[in-house]
Design a protein around this motif. Structure first.
Motif, PDB file in Angstrom:
ATOM      1  N   VAL A 147      50.933  46.622  33.629  1.00  0.00           N
ATOM      2  CA  VAL A 147      50.375  45.675  32.662  1.00  0.00           C
ATOM      3  C   VAL A 147      50.280  44.274  33.271  1.00  0.00           C
ATOM      4  O   VAL A 147      49.241  43.607  33.174  1.00  0.00           O
ATOM      5  CB  VAL A 147      51.213  45.644  31.365  1.00  0.00           C
ATOM      6  CG1 VAL A 147      50.753  44.516  30.442  1.00  0.00           C
ATOM      7  CG2 VAL A 147      51.138  46.983  30.638  1.00  0.00           C
ATOM      8  N   ASN A 148      51.361  43.844  33.918  1.00  0.00           N
ATOM      9  CA  ASN A 148      51.370  42.497  34.494  1.00  0.00           C
ATOM     10  C   ASN A 148      50.366  42.350  35.630  1.00  0.00           C
ATOM     11  O   ASN A 148      49.754  41.289  35.791  1.00  0.00           O
ATOM     12  CB  ASN A 148      52.781  42.132  34.970  1.00  0.00           C
ATOM     13  CG  ASN A 148      53.685  41.759  33.818  1.00  0.00           C
ATOM     14  OD1 ASN A 148      53.235  41.195  32.825  1.00  0.00           O
ATOM     15  ND2 ASN A 148      54.965  42.080  33.925  1.00  0.00           N
ATOM     16  N   SER A 149      50.192  43.397  36.423  1.00  0.00           N
ATOM     17  CA  SER A 149      49.189  43.371  37.485  1.00  0.00           C
ATOM     18  C   SER A 149      47.785  43.231  36.896  1.00  0.00           C
ATOM     19  O   SER A 149      46.951  42.488  37.419  1.00  0.00           O
ATOM     20  CB  SER A 149      49.287  44.656  38.318  1.00  0.00           C
ATOM     21  OG  SER A 149      48.221  44.732  39.240  1.00  0.00           O
ATOM     22  N   HIS A 150      47.546  43.929  35.792  1.00  0.00           N
ATOM     23  CA  HIS A 150      46.243  43.855  35.107  1.00  0.00           C
ATOM     24  C   HIS A 150      45.987  42.439  34.592  1.00  0.00           C
ATOM     25  O   HIS A 150      44.882  41.908  34.741  1.00  0.00           O
ATOM     26  CB  HIS A 150      46.230  44.861  33.960  1.00  0.00           C
ATOM     27  CG  HIS A 150      44.948  44.924  33.204  1.00  0.00           C
ATOM     28  ND1 HIS A 150      43.808  45.515  33.710  1.00  0.00           N
ATOM     29  CD2 HIS A 150      44.611  44.453  31.968  1.00  0.00           C
ATOM     30  CE1 HIS A 150      42.827  45.413  32.828  1.00  0.00           C
ATOM     31  NE2 HIS A 150      43.292  44.773  31.762  1.00  0.00           N
ATOM     32  N   ILE A 151      47.012  41.824  34.004  1.00  0.00           N
ATOM     33  CA  ILE A 151      46.882  40.453  33.490  1.00  0.00           C
ATOM     34  C   ILE A 151      46.605  39.481  34.641  1.00  0.00           C
ATOM     35  O   ILE A 151      45.690  38.646  34.568  1.00  0.00           O
ATOM     36  CB  ILE A 151      48.157  40.042  32.724  1.00  0.00           C
ATOM     37  CG1 ILE A 151      48.286  40.853  31.426  1.00  0.00           C
ATOM     38  CG2 ILE A 151      48.135  38.546  32.399  1.00  0.00           C
ATOM     39  CD1 ILE A 151      49.608  40.657  30.707  1.00  0.00           C
ATOM     40  N   LYS A 152      47.368  39.619  35.710  1.00  0.00           N
ATOM     41  CA  LYS A 152      47.236  38.709  36.858  1.00  0.00           C
ATOM     42  C   LYS A 152      45.884  38.865  37.540  1.00  0.00           C
ATOM     43  O   LYS A 152      45.215  37.875  37.873  1.00  0.00           O
ATOM     44  CB  LYS A 152      48.373  38.980  37.852  1.00  0.00           C
ATOM     45  CG  LYS A 152      48.469  37.967  38.978  1.00  0.00           C
ATOM     46  CD  LYS A 152      49.702  38.223  39.837  1.00  0.00           C
ATOM     47  CE  LYS A 152      49.788  37.190  40.952  1.00  0.00           C
ATOM     48  NZ  LYS A 152      50.981  37.440  41.816  1.00  0.00           N
ATOM     49  N   THR A 153      45.464  40.101  37.764  1.00  0.00           N
ATOM     50  CA  THR A 153      44.178  40.374  38.424  1.00  0.00           C
ATOM     51  C   THR A 153      43.015  39.755  37.658  1.00  0.00           C
ATOM     52  O   THR A 153      42.031  39.289  38.247  1.00  0.00           O
ATOM     53  CB  THR A 153      43.958  41.901  38.555  1.00  0.00           C
ATOM     54  OG1 THR A 153      45.017  42.450  39.329  1.00  0.00           O
ATOM     55  CG2 THR A 153      42.635  42.224  39.217  1.00  0.00           C
ATOM     56  N   ASN A 154      43.140  39.743  36.340  1.00  0.00           N
ATOM     57  CA  ASN A 154      42.066  39.208  35.493  1.00  0.00           C
ATOM     58  C   ASN A 154      42.265  37.730  35.135  1.00  0.00           C
ATOM     59  O   ASN A 154      41.535  37.202  34.292  1.00  0.00           O
ATOM     60  CB  ASN A 154      41.948  40.049  34.223  1.00  0.00           C
ATOM     61  CG  ASN A 154      41.352  41.415  34.494  1.00  0.00           C
ATOM     62  OD1 ASN A 154      40.136  41.551  34.571  1.00  0.00           O
ATOM     63  ND2 ASN A 154      42.197  42.425  34.662  1.00  0.00           N
ATOM     64  N   GLU A 155      43.261  37.095  35.782  1.00  0.00           N
ATOM     65  CA  GLU A 155      43.555  35.674  35.555  1.00  0.00           C
ATOM     66  C   GLU A 155      43.694  35.367  34.060  1.00  0.00           C
ATOM     67  O   GLU A 155      43.170  34.370  33.559  1.00  0.00           O
ATOM     68  CB  GLU A 155      42.474  34.795  36.197  1.00  0.00           C
ATOM     69  CG  GLU A 155      42.382  34.971  37.705  1.00  0.00           C
ATOM     70  CD  GLU A 155      41.338  34.075  38.336  1.00  0.00           C
ATOM     71  OE1 GLU A 155      40.536  33.469  37.595  1.00  0.00           O
ATOM     72  OE2 GLU A 155      41.333  33.978  39.573  1.00  0.00           O
ATOM     73  N   ALA A 156      44.394  36.265  33.375  1.00  0.00           N
ATOM     74  CA  ALA A 156      44.595  36.138  31.924  1.00  0.00           C
ATOM     75  C   ALA A 156      46.044  35.769  31.627  1.00  0.00           C
ATOM     76  O   ALA A 156      46.881  35.663  32.526  1.00  0.00           O
ATOM     77  CB  ALA A 156      44.222  37.444  31.232  1.00  0.00           C
ATOM     78  N   GLN A 157      46.337  35.567  30.355  1.00  0.00           N
ATOM     79  CA  GLN A 157      47.702  35.301  29.906  1.00  0.00           C
ATOM     80  C   GLN A 157      48.247  36.418  29.016  1.00  0.00           C
ATOM     81  O   GLN A 157      49.457  36.611  28.919  1.00  0.00           O
ATOM     82  CB  GLN A 157      47.755  33.978  29.123  1.00  0.00           C
ATOM     83  CG  GLN A 157      47.564  32.747  29.985  1.00  0.00           C
ATOM     84  CD  GLN A 157      47.550  31.475  29.147  1.00  0.00           C
ATOM     85  OE1 GLN A 157      46.531  30.811  29.024  1.00  0.00           O
ATOM     86  NE2 GLN A 157      48.688  31.129  28.572  1.00  0.00           N
TER      87      GLN A 157
END
Length: 228
Positions: A57-67
């Motif tokens: 989940v955190n990798s997905h958030i980081k990859t998409n430059e999201a919060q």
């Protein structure tokens, strides 16, 4: 009020998005997350491990430059296979998700999106369950309905009182970690409920295929409020 009428009512409560997280987080910092059984990328992830799912989940958030990662309404998920809470003997498998999940850090503040009162609260301690949960009751233009907030911290329900009034935008709690939230990565399960029936501090957030029609009518898409 049928599903179409209730959905239209929810949609029209506010022309602006209603927020359960920090209202300064813009929509473009929310990224959709697919945890359905059809997401082949999840085949390489041990979803029974909260740490490994958290890393995904955190990798997905980081990859998409999201919060925040969000999604899951009516999603068919394999993640519930790990818990007997959803798969009791002689019962059809429950694997269809009835709320929206908002994935972000533990201790993230959670806010009331609308004025209401505390209907009930409870620590639902089954493995894979909500953990600390709050249900709010709302009366908007004479229409009563409920919102549920699952996977909170223990502190969120420690000094709570049934009947306590809450203004729109008031903090109601914080997110819990895997130790208290049913062993999931930190996230909020947010659900809209038309008829709470006899439930107190709990309401099904996952259903079986057989019961889907009932729950789809009683629990419309929370994004009618969040507008993500």
């Amino acid at each position: 009020m049928n599903l179409k009428e209730f959905s239209e009512f929810l949609k029209n409560i506010s022309s602006e998005p209603l927020r359960v997280l920090d209202p300064t987080i813009p929509n473009n910092k929310y990224v959709p997350l697919d945890l359905s059984e059809t997401n082949e990328a999840l085949n390489a992830v041990d979803v029974s491990s909260s740490k490994k799912l958290d890393a995904y989940v955190n990798s997905h958030i980081k990859t998409n430059e999201a919060q925040v990662a969000f999604g899951g309404y009516l999603e068919i998920r394999n993640i519930y296979k790990r818990s007997n809470h959803f798969n009791k003997q002689a019962q059809e498998e429950r694997n269809i998700h009835l709320g929206i999940d908002l994935w972000c850090d533990a201790e993230t503040p959670i806010y009331a999106p609308l004025e209401g009162i505390v209907h009930s609260f409870k620590n639902n301690t089954n493995y894979g369950d909500y953990g600390p949960t709050i249900i709010l009751k709302h009366n908007i233009s004479g229409v009563e309905f409920y919102t549920l907030y699952g996977h909170l911290s223990l502190a969120s329900i420690k000094h709570l009182e049934v009947g306590k009034p809450l203004k729109k935008g008031k903090q109601i709690g914080t997110l819990g970690n895997a130790e208290v939230n049913g062993d999931y990565p930190p996230h909020l399960h947010f659900q809209v409920i038309k008829d709470i029936q006899d439930y107190q501090g709990d309401y099904p957030g996952v259903c079986s295929k057989t019961d889907l029609e009932f729950y789809k009518n009683n629990c419309p898409n929370p994004d009618l409020l969040l507008k993500l």
